[in-house]
Scaffold this motif. Structure first.
Motif, PDB file in Angstrom:
ATOM      1  N   ALA A  27      39.578  54.258  61.358  1.00 12.29           N
ATOM      2  CA  ALA A  27      39.192  52.914  60.474  1.00 12.29           C
ATOM      3  C   ALA A  27      39.711  53.208  59.180  1.00 12.29           C
ATOM      4  O   ALA A  27      40.209  52.594  58.435  1.00 12.29           O
ATOM      5  N   CYS A  30      43.399  53.184  58.673  1.00 12.72           N
ATOM      6  CA  CYS A  30      44.169  51.921  58.686  1.00 12.72           C
ATOM      7  C   CYS A  30      43.738  50.983  57.658  1.00 12.72           C
ATOM      8  O   CYS A  30      44.712  50.263  56.877  1.00 12.72           O
ATOM      9  N   ALA A  61      43.643  49.215  64.264  1.00 15.59           N
ATOM     10  CA  ALA A  61      42.420  50.165  64.395  1.00 15.59           C
ATOM     11  C   ALA A  61      41.929  49.635  65.741  1.00 15.59           C
ATOM     12  O   ALA A  61      41.315  50.494  66.544  1.00 15.59           O
ATOM     13  N   ALA A  73      37.238  48.946  60.055  1.00 16.59           N
ATOM     14  CA  ALA A  73      38.419  48.481  59.391  1.00 16.59           C
ATOM     15  C   ALA A  73      38.432  47.289  58.815  1.00 16.59           C
ATOM     16  O   ALA A  73      38.331  46.861  57.685  1.00 16.59           O
TER      17      ALA A  73
END
Length: 337
Positions: A27, A30, A61, A73
């Motif tokens: 996360a 991303c 993600a 994310a």
């Protein structure tokens, strides 16, 4: 790349890190990628679509890190946009009068995207599991089929060998021995369908031909002064063509061992399978006395052995040429690609 939709990072990295750690790191990755993309866009279009680049970050993600990574994310991207991009910047206090409703719409859109990505991910996982189950069942069936075929070949070979032994030294015994060698050549090609580096349904000719030559050397008692040398390039050919080529080698080597040397106690037979630009070339050569006039007459008359060789060459989609002289005989089979 063909199975990228099946990638599940928490599962793939489970031996090295717990699922929550993988999801957290992915996360962050991303979200960071989205922030970097935002910075690059701001160089050309400052402030354009402040929430737009969060969509791909959240989608990636959620697809590969599960919904937890997608939600984290989304939270990180929203926090960055709200704090750094919406005026007044560097503040979490309420922004403009319309920014609150816009933020709510973006949150709903992110949630929908995460739900769709998770649904898709689970559907792909179920489809992959079903595919793997079907492949396992097919492999089990092929293994059972292979086992039964091997047993059948072994049974036929044993029956032929038993009849050959009972026939003594007659022409019948010789014919049965030839039939046994042909059956064993076909069985050997069948075994190579389920092993080696060739694709399913194909035979690695280098391994197949070397193994065939080794079996012929033992069967024809060539371990004395008469030697059999074999060289073969790697080529993956369909089973039917491989069997036909193996039978051609079987017939040519057997004929050379029986007829090329007469009363001589020494000599050599060479088998070569070469890859060429337009296909392949098979060469079987000996340094015997050459083909006798009687043998030439039999060939012209279409003897059984010659008809078999010509038939096998046609099945292999090839052409055959024979050169013979006092220094030996060379048979060349050209095979198209």
């Amino acid at each position: 790349m063909g199975r990228i939709g099946e990638l599940d990072l928490p599962e793939r990295l489970a031996p090295y890190a717990p699922a929550w750690a993988t999801q957290l790191l992915f996360a962050l990755f991303c979200a960071t990628a989205g922030v970097v993309a935002r910075v690059l866009v701001d160089l050309f279009a400052p402030g354009a679509g402040p929430f737009a680049l969060g969509y791909p970050a959240v989608l990636v993600a959620a697809l590969f890190g599960r919904w937890q990574a997608g939600a984290l994310a989304a939270l990180l991207v929203l926090a960055h946009t709200w704090y750094f991009l919406l005026p007044p910047v560097h503040s979490f206090y309420p922004k403009g009068p319309n920014d609150g409703s816009r933020l709510l719409v973006i949150v709903i859109a992110y949630l929908i995207m995460i739900a769709v990505a998770e649904t898709f991910r689970r559907a792909v996982r179920r489809a992959a599991a079903e595919r793997d189950r079907q492949i396992a069942e097919r492999d089990l069936f092929l293994e059972e089929f292979d086992h039964r075929v091997k047993n059948n070949f072994a049974l036929v070979a044993a029956l032929l060998d038993m009849q050959r032994r009972r026939a003594g030294e007659s022409e019948t015994a010789e014919a049965l021995a030839s039939a046994l060698a042909r059956v064993e050549s076909i069985a050997r090609a069948h075994r190579h369908l389920y092993r080696g580096t060739a694709a399913p349904g194909e035979v690695d000719m280098a391994v197949y031909i070397r193994e065939l030559c080794s079996a012929l050397e033992e069967a024809l008692f060539l371990r004395g002064a008469i030697t059999l040398d074999c060289a073969a390039d790697h080529a993956a050919l369909p089973r039917d063509r491989a069997v036909s080529i193996g039978l051609v080698i079987n017939e040519l080597v057997t004929n050379a061992a029986k007829h090329a040397f007469g009363d001589r106690v020494d000599g050599s037979i060479k088998v070569a399978f070469e890859a060429r630009a337009a296909g392949w070339r098979l060469i079987v050569a000996d340094n015997g006395a050459g083909i006798s006039p009687v043998a030439i007459a039999k060939r012209r008359g279409g003897g059984l052995g010659q008809r078999l060789i010509e038939g096998f060459v046609r099945q292999a989609r090839g052409t055959i040429r024979t050169e013979s002289g006092p220094e030996g005989t060379i048979v060349t089979v050209g095979l198209e690609a």
